[in-house]
Each structure stands twice: as structure tokens, then as C-alpha cells.
Design a protein around this motif. Structure first.
Motif, PDB file in Angstrom:
ATOM      1  N   ASP A 438       0.837  -1.190   0.000  1.00  0.00           N
ATOM      2  CA  ASP A 438       0.000   0.000   0.000  1.00  0.00           C
ATOM      3  C   ASP A 438       0.882   1.253   0.000  1.00  0.00           C
ATOM      4  O   ASP A 438       2.122   1.153  -0.064  1.00  0.00           O
ATOM      5  N   ARG A 444       0.208  -5.926   1.401  1.00  0.00           N
ATOM      6  CA  ARG A 444      -1.260  -5.949   1.402  1.00  0.00           C
ATOM      7  C   ARG A 444      -1.833  -7.354   1.538  1.00  0.00           C
ATOM      8  O   ARG A 444      -3.031  -7.565   1.369  1.00  0.00           O
ATOM      9  N   CYS A 445      -0.981  -8.327   1.770  1.00  0.00           N
ATOM     10  CA  CYS A 445      -1.514  -9.654   2.086  1.00  0.00           C
ATOM     11  C   CYS A 445      -0.805 -10.162   3.343  1.00  0.00           C
ATOM     12  O   CYS A 445       0.119  -9.518   3.835  1.00  0.00           O
ATOM     13  N   PRO A 470      -3.644  -8.976  -3.250  1.00  0.00           N
ATOM     14  CA  PRO A 470      -3.987  -8.196  -2.062  1.00  0.00           C
ATOM     15  C   PRO A 470      -5.119  -8.865  -1.274  1.00  0.00           C
ATOM     16  O   PRO A 470      -6.073  -9.378  -1.860  1.00  0.00           O
TER      17      PRO A 470
END
Ligand code: UTP
Length: 476
Positions: A438, A444-445, A470
Motif C-alpha cells: 500500500d 497488502r496480504c 492483495p
């Protein structure tokens, strides 16, 4: 001697030191409970108790600060750092040879009560995996197995429990077939009675049981000897113990570079060595490596005045930078040497705790909502000054430190999971895998990296690109 005679002998002795409340319910106890009480009481060193209580319980010992306190020298994680360049490949090779030759064992201290986390069970069983929820013990087991694959010899694993969590720990490993490891040994540490904070009287958990607490991770140095673990190590040809706590899922269980420095650095006596972490901020609650009156030791963060902890070097770095993550290497010979001295004892540290107990007069159960008790513990780092020469090596904080201490906030399961993901993302990126990030560069995971796959970034070479869309939760 029968139990009744033993108790008759003990009664006046306990009365003389103000501890006869421990027998308040003796006359009402069934024989098995009376035996239990008698055995516990016989384990107390009654001659030493009054002085111990005087010194640590009814008075609060003032911290004794050495006169001259300097920051400890250390081997920087970056071996090319200007202030102390060193030959990392050489020491890594030395450590790898020790691993290959089977001269290294892993040692986890897992006897603590984990009260801050508040988990119902031994802390090592806590589900720490960011995706799979695998236990802390499984993380260590996989890392030890991977070490075996890399170096051809799997280090035996010694686990110190306490009498309070021994059976549950052993049962957990049995249930999981020792996570596939052949050599896992358990032994319980000793306990200390818990004392009433006001009166110094030993608390009772119930009418036939003294309230006790494990005697601190420093208790390991005696427990290793008494349990026969040291003899077992010698029989296996183990010379060095890689010591780590139960709360850090990404710890390097047997770091070859650290082992090499411990065994072969010119300023090491190869007896006891330590890892340090650069403190993230001055108030961070980590013990600090210092040279105090000429001796390398750890000073507790609460003992070193805050203005000293805030001192900075001209380049802006903290002057007292070296915090302790409680990772050490101890040699078998050193632990043996300490135990061969009949006067060997580490000092006690006092902690005020809430300990459930009974009212000694009425037998009523009490659940305190404020600290009512003093717990006395020994700390393993107090053995450091007993080594002829001891070295400190800087760990890579982002790669090696994701502790789970508290239920929430700092050093909690949530922060540990974030660190696990951040580390896995960095390691994958270093092999060219794309990571969704991000605007703040946060992954983002969620990624959980099994130590069976990689215990250092290089182990990921050749790994197929995982699907890191994500929002995904990925275990590799
Ligand atoms: P901590 O200082 O985190 O203590 O222990 P703790 O008892 O586990 O947790 P709290 O303070 O009650 O929340 C650091 C390490 O030392 C071990 C712990 O299991 C952990 O790995 N330890 C601690 C022991 O093995 N024995 C002890 O008596 C105390």
C-alpha cells in the motif's frame, strides 16, 4: 521417618522463623495431602529463609548501580560497519562446521508462567502462525529440522519446563509426534515459594500446597545439571547450547555466524555469548548490555537512569544501544564449571505479582486484584560476568525478533504476525517476487513463512512465485 514425625520435627523450626501457618491445616489433612505438604516443606532451606525474606521480600532492595557504566562493544550486524569491521564469512564457516559436526544443541526455556499473554496452557503451544496458527513450538521444531537438512546433522533439542507446565508440554509434543524430530528432551526447572508482600510469610495455594513460582530462566543453569541433560549432551558430543526463549517464532534457533563468533572470536572465551538488538527508542523495555566497572553485563532497563538511556552519540545513534533479546550461546563446559563450584548461585530478582492463595487463618480462597506477593527469580544473563570473556553480536532485528509477550499492544500476537509478514515479504522480494504494497509500503496480504521452507532469506532461492493477491492469506 514417617510423615507425622517429619512434621513434628518441622513444627518448631517453622515456628522459630514465623512460618508455622504452613501447618495450620495439617491436622485436618488426609494422609496423601499430608505427604504432599511434608515433601514440599522438606524441600525448603529453612536456615536460609529469614535472611532471604529480609533482603528481598519485606524490604525492596535498592538497585546497586556500578560506578562506571559504559556501553558494551559488539559485533555489528553489518560486518563492513566502519566502527568495527569483521570477517563474517570466516565466522559463519566456523559455525557451520560446528553444526555439521553435531556439536550444537538447541535449548528453549519454556518454564515461564506467561501471565501477560494470559494463554491457558504452556506458552509454547500458543498459535503464533500468521496464517496457519501453528504453535510456537512447531516454529522452533521446523527451524531445527531445517538446520538438520542444511548441515546434515539435526541439533538435539532440550526444553526446560516447570513443574507447573511439564506434563502439558510433554503431552503436546506427544500429540504432535515431536513434530518429526528424533531427539527432544524435557526437564522441569526448580520452584521458589511465593511470599506475602507485607509479612514475608509463604503463601499457600490450598491447605496442603505452598504457592510456588518457577525459579526464573536462570534456574536453567542448575536444572541442566541436576536433570542429567548436561550428561546427555556430553554423551552426544554436544559442546555448545543455542539458548532462546519460547516467545519468538522467528528466532534463529542455531545461527552459524553467532556460533562461529562465540567459538572463535579473539575476544571470546567460548563460554557465554549474547545477541543484542539495537533499541528502537530509549524507553524500550529491554535489558542493556553495558561494561560496568570493567565487566560486561546486562543492566535492567528499570535500573539504568533514563537520562543515561537517552544519551546520544554525535551521529545521533543511542549511546546505550544494545538491548537484550535473551538469545545466548552457552558452552557445556561453562555450565559444568559453574555447577562444579558448590557456592555457585545467581542472584535473585524480586517481582511483585498477583498470586491467588488461601487465607492462612480461615482457609478461604483469595483472588487478589492488586499485587499481594513477591516472586523471586534468577536470570540467566547474570552468569555472563562469570565467563572469562564474553562477546555480543548484533541481531538483525527485522529478521529475528517478533516476540509475543502481551495479549495486546506492543509485543503481542498482532505485532508478531505483522513482523512475520513483513519479513517474508522482504525475503521474497530479495528473490525477485512482486509484493503488493500500500501507500505506506505495508504488504497488502498476510504471509507466513514456514521455517521448513526458509530459516534465512537465501533458502528461498528457486522458490516458485506464490499468489500474493492483495487481501490473501498465504502460507509458504
Ligand atoms: P518472561 O520474562 O517472558 O516470563 O520469560 P514469563 O513467566 O514467561 O511471562 P510473564 O512475565 O508471566 O508474562 C522469558 C522466557 O524465560 C522463560 C519463559 O518461558 C520465556 O521463554 N522462563 C521464565 C522460564 O523458563 N522459567 C521461568 O521461571 C521464567
Amino acid at each position: 521417618m514417617t510423615t507425622a514425625t517429619a512434621l513434628d520435627t518441622l513444627r518448631p523450626k517453622l515456628a522459630a522463623i514465623g512460618q508455622d501457618h504452613l501447618l495450620a491445616f495439617a491436622d485436618t489433612l488426609p494422609p496423601a495431602d499430608l505427604d504432599h505438604l511434608s515433601t514440599q516443606l522438606s524441600g525448603l532451606d529453612l536456615d536460609a529463609l529469614p535472611a532471604l525474606i529480609d533482603q528481598y521480600v519485606t524490604t525492596k532492595p535498592e538497585p546497586h548501580l556500578p560506578k562506571d557504566i559504559q556501553p558494551a562493544p559488539y559485533y555489528p550486524n553489518d560486518p563492513t560497519a566502519d566502527f568495527r569491521p569483521w570477517d563474517q564469512p570466516h565466522f559463519r564457516a566456523v559455525g557451520e562446521d560446528l553444526l555439521r559436526a553435531g556439536k550444537v544443541a538447541c535449548f528453549t526455556v519454556a518454564g515461564g508462567q506467561g501471565t501477560r499473554l494470559g494463554y491457558d496452557g504452556p506458552k509454547g503451544c500458543y498459535p503464533a502462525g500468521a496464517v496457519t496458527g501453528k504453535s510456537l513450538f512447531q516454529f522452533f521444531a521446523e527451524a531445527i529440522g531445517k538446520t538438520g537438512h542444511k548441515y546434515g546433522t539435526t541439533p538435539p533439542w532440550y526444553i526446560m519446563t516447570s513443574p507447573l507446565n511439564h506434563d502439558a508440554t510433554v503431552a503436546f509434543f506427544k500429540e504432535h509426534d515431536n513434530f518429526g524430530l528424533d531427539a527432544v528432551m524435557f526437564f522441569p526447572q526448580g520452584v521458589m515459594p511465593s511470599f506475602d508482600m507485607q509479612t514475608g510469610r509463604i503463601l499457600m495455594a490450598d491447605p496442603h500446597t505452598l504457592a510456588t513460582n518457577p525459579d526464573g530462566h536462570g534456574g536453567s543453569l542448575k536444572a541442566l545439571k541436576v536433570s542429567g541433560a548436561l550428561d546427555d549432551m556430553r554423551a552426544r558430543g554436544v559442546e555448545h547450547l543455542s539458548y532462546f526463549q519460547v516467545d519468538n517464532p522467528i528466532v534463529k534457533v542455531a545461527d552459524p555466524v553467532f556460533l562461529g563468533l562465540h567459538a572463535a572470536a579473539p575476544d571470546s572465551s567460548a563460554e557465554m555469548s549474547s545477541k543484542m538488538l539495537a533499541k528502537a527508542y530509549p524507553e524500550e523495555k529491554l535489558g542493556m548490555f553495558c561494561v560496568a566497572d570493567g565487566t560486561l553485563q546486562i543492566i535492567e532497563y528499570s535500573d539504568l537512569p533514563m537520562d543515561r538511556q537517552r544519551e546520544r552519540l554525535p551521529d545521533g545513534r543511542l549511546r546505550f544501544l544494545a538491548g537484550s533479546p535473551a538469545i545466548h550461546i552457552l558452552s557445556v563446559a561453562f555450565i559444568d564449571k559453574l555447577n562444579s563450584d558448590p557456592r555457585f548461585a545467581l542472584p535473585y530478582h524480586r517481582a511483585e505479582k498477583k498470586v491467588p492463595c488461601i487465607d492462612a487463618a480461615t482457609g478461604k480462597a483469595l483472588t487478589p486484584d492488586a499485587p499481594n506477593a513477591v516472586k523471586l527469580e534468577r536470570f540467566v544473563f547474570d552468569a555472563m560476568p562469570m565467563a572469562a570473556r564474553s562477546i555480543v553480536y548484533e541481531a538483525n532485528r527485522d529478521d529475528e525478533f517478533a516476540p509475543i509477550k502481551n495479549a495486546e499492544g506492543s509485543d503481542s500476537p498482532a505485532t508478531s504476525r505483522d513482523i512475520q509478514t513483513a519479513r517474508a515479504a522482504r525475503w521474497l522480494e530479495s528473490h525477485g517476487h512482486a509484493i503488493p504494497r500500500d501507500a505506506d509500503a505495508k504488504c497488502r496480504c498476510t504471509i507466513e513463512l514456514s521455517p521448513a521452507t526458509a530459516i534465512e532469506a537465501g533458502d528461498l532461492a528457486g522458490t516458485a512465485s506464490p499468489d500474493l493477491a492483495p487481501g490473501k492469506e498465504v502460507a509458504i
